[in-house]
Design a protein around this motif. Structure first.
Motif, PDB file in Angstrom:
ATOM      1  N   GLN A  38      70.802  72.892  14.244  1.00 10.71           N
ATOM      2  CA  GLN A  38      69.961  73.834  14.959  1.00 10.71           C
ATOM      3  C   GLN A  38      68.557  73.811  14.358  1.00 10.71           C
ATOM      4  OE1 GLN A  38      72.032  77.673  14.336  1.00 10.71           O
ATOM      5  NE2 GLN A  38      70.245  78.346  13.195  1.00 10.71           N
ATOM      6  N   GLU A  39      67.562  74.155  15.196  1.00  9.80           N
ATOM      7  CA  GLU A  39      66.169  74.127  14.756  1.00  9.80           C
ATOM      8  C   GLU A  39      65.387  75.166  15.545  1.00  9.80           C
ATOM      9  OE1 GLU A  39      63.475  70.453  13.727  1.00  9.80           O
ATOM     10  OE2 GLU A  39      63.247  70.881  15.866  1.00  9.80           O
ATOM     11  N   THR A  40      64.483  75.843  14.864  1.00  6.94           N
ATOM     12  CA  THR A  40      63.618  76.792  15.541  1.00  6.94           C
ATOM     13  C   THR A  40      62.608  76.037  16.395  1.00  6.94           C
ATOM     14  OG1 THR A  40      63.839  78.380  13.727  1.00  6.94           O
ATOM     15  CG2 THR A  40      61.977  78.672  15.226  1.00  6.94           C
ATOM     16  N   ILE A  41      62.480  76.449  17.660  1.00 10.11           N
ATOM     17  CA  ILE A  41      61.485  75.858  18.554  1.00 10.11           C
ATOM     18  C   ILE A  41      60.167  76.601  18.432  1.00 10.11           C
ATOM     19  CG2 ILE A  41      60.935  75.288  20.946  1.00 10.11           C
ATOM     20  CD1 ILE A  41      63.958  75.391  21.529  1.00 10.11           C
ATOM     21  N   THR A  42      60.250  77.908  18.503  1.00 10.61           N
ATOM     22  CA  THR A  42      59.111  78.793  18.349  1.00 10.61           C
ATOM     23  C   THR A  42      59.672  80.155  17.993  1.00 10.61           C
ATOM     24  OG1 THR A  42      57.067  79.590  19.371  1.00 10.61           O
ATOM     25  CG2 THR A  42      59.017  79.507  20.769  1.00 10.61           C
ATOM     26  N   SER A  43      58.814  81.097  17.661  1.00 13.29           N
ATOM     27  CA  SER A  43      59.289  82.439  17.344  1.00 13.29           C
ATOM     28  C   SER A  43      60.080  82.983  18.534  1.00 13.29           C
ATOM     29  CB  SER A  43      58.101  83.353  17.042  1.00 13.29           C
ATOM     30  OG  SER A  43      58.528  84.678  16.832  1.00 13.29           O
ATOM     31  N   GLY A  44      61.369  83.257  18.312  1.00 16.74           N
ATOM     32  CA  GLY A  44      62.209  83.808  19.357  1.00 16.74           C
ATOM     33  C   GLY A  44      63.024  82.801  20.131  1.00 16.74           C
ATOM     34  N   ALA A  45      62.932  81.518  19.809  1.00 10.22           N
ATOM     35  CA  ALA A  45      63.707  80.502  20.522  1.00 10.22           C
ATOM     36  C   ALA A  45      64.259  79.483  19.532  1.00 10.22           C
ATOM     37  CB  ALA A  45      62.861  79.796  21.571  1.00 10.22           C
ATOM     38  N   ILE A  46      65.551  79.234  19.637  1.00  8.37           N
ATOM     39  CA  ILE A  46      66.236  78.310  18.734  1.00  8.37           C
ATOM     40  C   ILE A  46      66.964  77.260  19.561  1.00  8.37           C
ATOM     41  CG2 ILE A  46      68.039  78.082  16.971  1.00  8.37           C
ATOM     42  CD1 ILE A  46      67.531  80.973  16.202  1.00  8.37           C
ATOM     43  N   ALA A 434      52.963  70.517  10.130  1.00  8.55           N
ATOM     44  CA  ALA A 434      52.835  71.895   9.640  1.00  8.55           C
ATOM     45  C   ALA A 434      53.087  72.867  10.783  1.00  8.55           C
ATOM     46  CB  ALA A 434      51.448  72.120   9.049  1.00  8.55           C
ATOM     47  N   TYR A 435      53.600  74.046  10.431  1.00  3.68           N
ATOM     48  CA  TYR A 435      53.809  75.091  11.435  1.00  3.68           C
ATOM     49  C   TYR A 435      53.446  76.449  10.837  1.00  3.68           C
ATOM     50  CZ  TYR A 435      58.289  75.527   8.943  1.00  3.68           C
ATOM     51  OH  TYR A 435      59.259  75.673   7.977  1.00  3.68           O
ATOM     52  N   ASP A 436      53.157  77.404  11.747  1.00  2.38           N
ATOM     53  CA  ASP A 436      52.657  78.703  11.300  1.00  2.38           C
ATOM     54  C   ASP A 436      53.759  79.753  11.259  1.00  2.38           C
ATOM     55  OD1 ASP A 436      53.109  79.531  13.909  1.00  2.38           O
ATOM     56  OD2 ASP A 436      50.990  79.599  14.466  1.00  2.38           O
ATOM     57  N   ASP A 437      53.351  81.017  11.076  1.00  3.60           N
ATOM     58  CA  ASP A 437      54.313  82.121  10.954  1.00  3.60           C
ATOM     59  C   ASP A 437      55.183  82.269  12.193  1.00  3.60           C
ATOM     60  OD1 ASP A 437      53.209  83.264   8.397  1.00  3.60           O
ATOM     61  OD2 ASP A 437      51.439  83.448   9.652  1.00  3.60           O
ATOM     62  N   TYR A 438      54.698  81.761  13.324  1.00  3.59           N
ATOM     63  CA  TYR A 438      55.438  81.883  14.575  1.00  3.59           C
ATOM     64  C   TYR A 438      56.124  80.567  14.944  1.00  3.59           C
ATOM     65  CZ  TYR A 438      52.505  86.016  14.762  1.00  3.59           C
ATOM     66  OH  TYR A 438      51.869  87.205  14.463  1.00  3.59           O
ATOM     67  N   TYR A 439      56.206  79.665  13.995  1.00  3.90           N
ATOM     68  CA  TYR A 439      56.879  78.371  14.161  1.00  3.90           C
ATOM     69  C   TYR A 439      56.207  77.508  15.227  1.00  3.90           C
ATOM     70  CZ  TYR A 439      60.347  80.653  11.281  1.00  3.90           C
ATOM     71  OH  TYR A 439      60.960  81.325  10.251  1.00  3.90           O
ATOM     72  N   ASN A 440      54.914  77.716  15.407  1.00  6.93           N
ATOM     73  CA  ASN A 440      54.132  76.866  16.292  1.00  6.93           C
ATOM     74  C   ASN A 440      53.343  75.866  15.464  1.00  6.93           C
ATOM     75  OD1 ASN A 440      54.990  78.102  18.696  1.00  6.93           O
ATOM     76  ND2 ASN A 440      53.488  79.746  18.443  1.00  6.93           N
ATOM     77  N   PRO A 441      53.081  74.678  15.995  1.00  2.00           N
ATOM     78  CA  PRO A 441      52.436  73.637  15.183  1.00  2.00           C
ATOM     79  C   PRO A 441      51.011  73.975  14.788  1.00  2.00           C
ATOM     80  CG  PRO A 441      52.553  72.980  17.491  1.00  2.00           C
ATOM     81  CD  PRO A 441      53.357  74.231  17.371  1.00  2.00           C
ATOM     82  N   ILE A 442      50.633  73.496  13.626  1.00  5.76           N
ATOM     83  CA  ILE A 442      49.266  73.625  13.119  1.00  5.76           C
ATOM     84  C   ILE A 442      48.716  72.224  12.934  1.00  5.76           C
ATOM     85  CG2 ILE A 442      47.843  74.333  11.163  1.00  5.76           C
ATOM     86  CD1 ILE A 442      49.722  76.597  10.645  1.00  5.76           C
TER      87      ILE A 442
END
Length: 867
Positions: A38-46, A434-442
């Motif tokens: 399993q992997e986090t896609i973004t904050s609130g979605a796995i 890299a990704y941020d606090d909301y698991y979105n790419p940086i």
């Protein structure tokens, strides 16, 4: 998935009974759900990847299934419906295309649609609160919706609508943005129906069934702007208007009651089929249609449609959606039929959904339409997650997308990418995301991590790691509060279980180049190709060189075989290659095949001649590619293009080619035994001048073969980089046939335990050290036995290692170590080699049998025979 005419209620009832009596439904006890990753896609979605196992027709089967789990209580994520291209119907595209178009981070395909029509969903769709399509008037079709308060709903919705003319006449509206379809009683609703089309419908034609010619009215700001009677007019609805399309009775309504300039009133509603439900579609953020209900209160539902219409009892790829009992999670689901993944029937899908946590759920389109896309953590671009049923990404009508609504956050974590298996002194570059606090790419621009390893067995220069000794370590990258680690194994001799040439079987040819890749497998099960520079190479039997793992054969004179030995950190492997037998087929000084010229296209100018060169005749192909379009070629055809027969089953075709430095291609046309024309390349970059011997592989072609032509080609791609005029010469076209390894001598040895007397082919001999039994294993003098069997022995005093070489076998043994190597494969003996009276003694049976001999034992006389 193609949707044809829908069946009536009676057929639905029959389908329900069939399910109850067929015994198809899989019980919970008969299935097993395993979370593989399993992997986090973004904050609130796995993203959760499952393997679901069950029994089907008394056989165990497994299915790869993916679930996107969305937290509906998380304000940083939302689910919405997507459509076609630029959120317009009739412009179908893949789910990956829709996800990229709309900026989603994940998505799946959506509703069923008629692949023979314009490509619009069968059911309703609301995107970002705006109605894109309304429900079809077909019973049993469920929709998935999310309200403004993030409550998920799966239910049936009915459509109601009317159009009121200026004179007060009313006409029932059939739906919004619908293609032609049939109701439960097999009545074509387009025949007498009035339908509304918005700017979301991208085509200039609507509901074209080939039978009913439409009459259409263009409405803007509730004013009739234009009426076109009995014609497929080329209109698209504006953003502030819509088009009314009618046939039959609806045509009469438009013609008799609507006039240009009139103000009309259009109203429609989508209401719950169950009158006890009170939710209002105007409060929906999104809605997407599907078909039958699958799960209700975490139990298999009866099917609300005849599932035979979409292969419900066949195991195919599936797509579904559902939600949890507490209404806090939505589940977006795919299951694959591809390769070992066995697909699912709808009863199996019901059980999987229950196993995965679904309280209420419904089916979406499946089969070849099933596609799931997700953005890997730290990546910017989404990627296809599942393996599609037909291997392609089908263009579909709509989809269900997952979107991040989070603000830009601070750096939270890093993800490392690079080699996890390295060899000593092999430099490797490591990259990071890299990704941020909301698991979105940086964006990684400007981020300079600190690099280190947990074990001091190498060094970093920027992000390049060079190990200097074997062992396991962790690569560490840190930047601010973000960090990542990656396990790396630096391979040494003790970690290797096998090191083998993986080039396959082939014969060597003089002047040829042969790649010799080596695959290394470690004790941990990791496998990787050994970098050529990490090995030391040894060549015998032929003259040549090995550069970057490629053997170039200068001469094979007098050789039947070549032996190539590669060593890494004291670990050895060997391959023995036969020298191919070359037969000249086209030598103009001795014999000739009838040769004629040809060209393509007609504008090409070319000539084919037989010309002398230093007393030798050869074939000359002159060409002028300056005119004509597309790929161009100048041919030398054999036997008027019918092809000349080739003896036997060759492995390679070779030719001497005088190049002109034009960068053009030189190829041959070869017809195989099935009559298929194959294009065989001698070179795809003629960058030389003067004579050169070139080789092409024909081992994969079914013999007998016919050579149709040799030719010069200038393909369309990269044409501007090649010369348009020139000439080449070709001579001594030959075929190489597979060589044979020489037969080794079949000697017979007789030994006796504790006695130095022995015989070799009945000839008496005296040993330096008698055979000895140690721990029930007989040890014999290695040099005597090996040389008597036709092999050679080498001694490495520094490593205390014995190397035995015989034919295509290479064995390495170390004194007092039970591990030994046979052609790069680690083998463990019961007894280690030992030195007795300055003689190296080795386990007899293990060595002899590895060298291809049989060992016999006479227990009464302690006699040993080897033959």
């Amino acid at each position: 998935m193609k949707v044809q005419r829908q069946v009536g209620v009676a057929a639905v009832a029959c389908a329900m009974v069939w399910q109850l009596v067929s015994g198809v439904t899989v019980s919970a006890a008969g299935s097993k759900l395993t979370l593989s990753s399993q992997e986090t896609i973004t904050s609130g979605a796995i993203m959760k990847n499952y393997v679901w196992s069950t029994t089907r027709s008394n056989k165990e089967v497994s299915v790869n299934a993916n679930v996107i789990e969305v937290d509906l209580t998380n304000p940083n994520v939302k689910i919405d419906a997507m459509a076609g291209t630029n959120n317009q119907f009739t412009k179908n595209q893949s789910v990956l295309g829709m996800v990229k178009d709309t900026g989603a981070v994940a998505g799946v395909n959506g509703d069923f649609y008629n692949t023979q029509a314009e490509g619009v969903p069968e059911g309703a769709q609301i995107t970002n609160g705006q109605v894109m399509a309304t429900p079809a008037k077909i019973s049993g079709l469920y929709s998935f919706a999310i309200t403004k308060t993030n409550q998920p709903i799966i239910d049936i919705f009915d459509f109601q609508g009317t159009v009121t003319a200026k004179d007060g006449t009313k006409f029932e509206l059939g739906g919004v943005n619908k293609t032609f379809y049939w109701d439960d009683n097999d009545v074509p609703l387009i025949a007498d129906g009035l339908f509304l089309y918005t700017s979301a419908w991208a085509m200039t034609q609507r509901a074209v069934d080939g039978t009913h010619v439409p009459t259409e009215a263009l409405i803007q700001n509730d004013i009739v702007k234009e009426i076109q009677v009995d014609t497929n007019v080329k209109m698209i609805a504006p953003a502030d208007g819509y088009i009314l399309r009618g046939s039959g009775l609806a045509r009469e309504f438009i013609v008799n009651h609507l006039k240009v300039g009139d103000k009309i009133t259009t109203k429609y509603d989508m209401v719950p089929h169950d009158a006890s439900k009170t939710y209002d579609w105007k409060n929906f953020k999104m809605l997407i249609g599907g078909s039958t209900l699958l799960v209700d209160e975490a139990k298999p539902s009866y099917f609300t449609r005849n599932i035979n219409d979409f292969s419900g009892y066949s195991p195919v790829s599936r797509t579904a959606v559902g939600y949890s009992k507490d209404l806090k999670k939505a589940y977006i689901i795919t299951a694959d039929r591809n390769g070992p993944s066995a697909g699912m029937t709808l009863p199996e899908l019901q059980q999987f959904m229950i196993d995965a946590g679904v309280w209420r759920g419904m089916v979406l389109d499946g089969g070849g339409s099933t596609q799931m896309v997700s953005r890997p953590l730290g990546d910017v671009d989404p990627k296809l997650v599942n393996k599609t049923q037909n291997g392609n990404q089908r263009a579909v009508a709509n989809g269900l997308g997952v979107y991040s609504t989070a603000p830009k956050g601070e750096l939270l974590g890093l993800i490392l990418k690079g080699q996890s298996l390295l060899f000593v002194n092999e430099s490797s570059t490591y990259q990071f995301k890299a990704y941020d606090d909301y698991y979105n790419p940086i964006a990684v621009t400007g981020i300079v991590p600190q690099w280190s390893s947990t074990v001091a067995n190498g060094s970093f220069k920027d992000n390049v790691y060079t190990p200097t000794m074997p062992g396991k370590t962790q690569i560490v990258a840190k930047s601010g509060k973000g960090s990542a680690t990656m396990d790396v194994e630096v391979v040494g001799r003790d970690q290797i279980t096998s090191m083998a040439f993986s080039s396959g079987s082939f014969s060597l040819t003089e002047g040829g180049d042969f790649k010799l890749p080596i695959t290394v497998t470690t004790r941990s099960g990791a496998t990787r190709e050994l970098p050529a520079a990490s090995a030391t190479w040894e060549l015998s039997g032929v003259k040549g060189t090995i550069t970057n793992g490629v053997l170039h054969v200068d001469s094979t004179a007098g050789a039947q075989t070549a032996q190539v030995i590669a060593r890494y950190d004291g670990y050895s492997t060997m391959v023995t290659l036969p020298v191919g037998q070359e037969k000249v087929w086209y030598d103009l000084d001795k014999f000739a095949v009838m040769t004629t010229g040809d060209k393509y296209p007609a504008e090409v100018v070319s000539t084919v001649n037989i010309v002398p060169n230093n007393g030798n005749k050869n074939l000359e192909i002159a060409y002028d590619f300056s005119k004509g379009l597309g790929t161009k070629a100048a041919y030398a055809r054999f036997n008027n293009g019918n092809g000349a027969p080739i003896e036997g089953a060759p492995e390679f075709i070779t030719a001497k080619v005088m190049g002109d430095g034009s960068f053009n291609w030189v190829r041959a046309e070869v017809i195989d035994a099935d009559g298929k024309l194959n294009y065989v390349s001698f070179t795809e970059n003629m960058n030389w001048t003067g004579w050169r011997k070139v080789t092409a592989d024909v081992s994969g072609l079914k013999a007998p073969l016919l050579v149709k032509s040799v030719y010069v080609a200038n393909p369309l791609n990269g044409q501007d980089e090649r010369a348009t005029k020139g000439k080449i010469n070709i001579d001594d076209i030959s075929f190489i046939y597979k060589g044979q390894l020489p037969t080794l001598p079949k000697n017979a040895i007789k030994l006796t335990v504790n006695k130095k007397q022995a015989t070799l082919n009945s000839k008496p001999m005296t040993l330096e050290q008698a055979p000895t039994i140690v721990k029930d294993n007989t040890l014999v003098p290695i040099r005597f036995v090996t040389e008597a069997l036709g092999g050679t022995v080498k001694w490495d005093d520094k490593e205390r290692k014995v190397t035995v070489l015989r034919g295509d076998k290479l064995i390495d043994l170390w004194i007092d170590q039970t591990d030994l190597l046979v052609n790069g494969v680690r083998v463990t003996a019961e007894v280690a080699p030992a030195i007795m009276n300055n003689v190296t003694m080795v386990p007899l049976r293990l060595i002899s049998e590895r060298l291809g001999f049989k060992v016999g034992w006479d227990p009464q006389n302690y006699g040993i025979s080897i033959e």
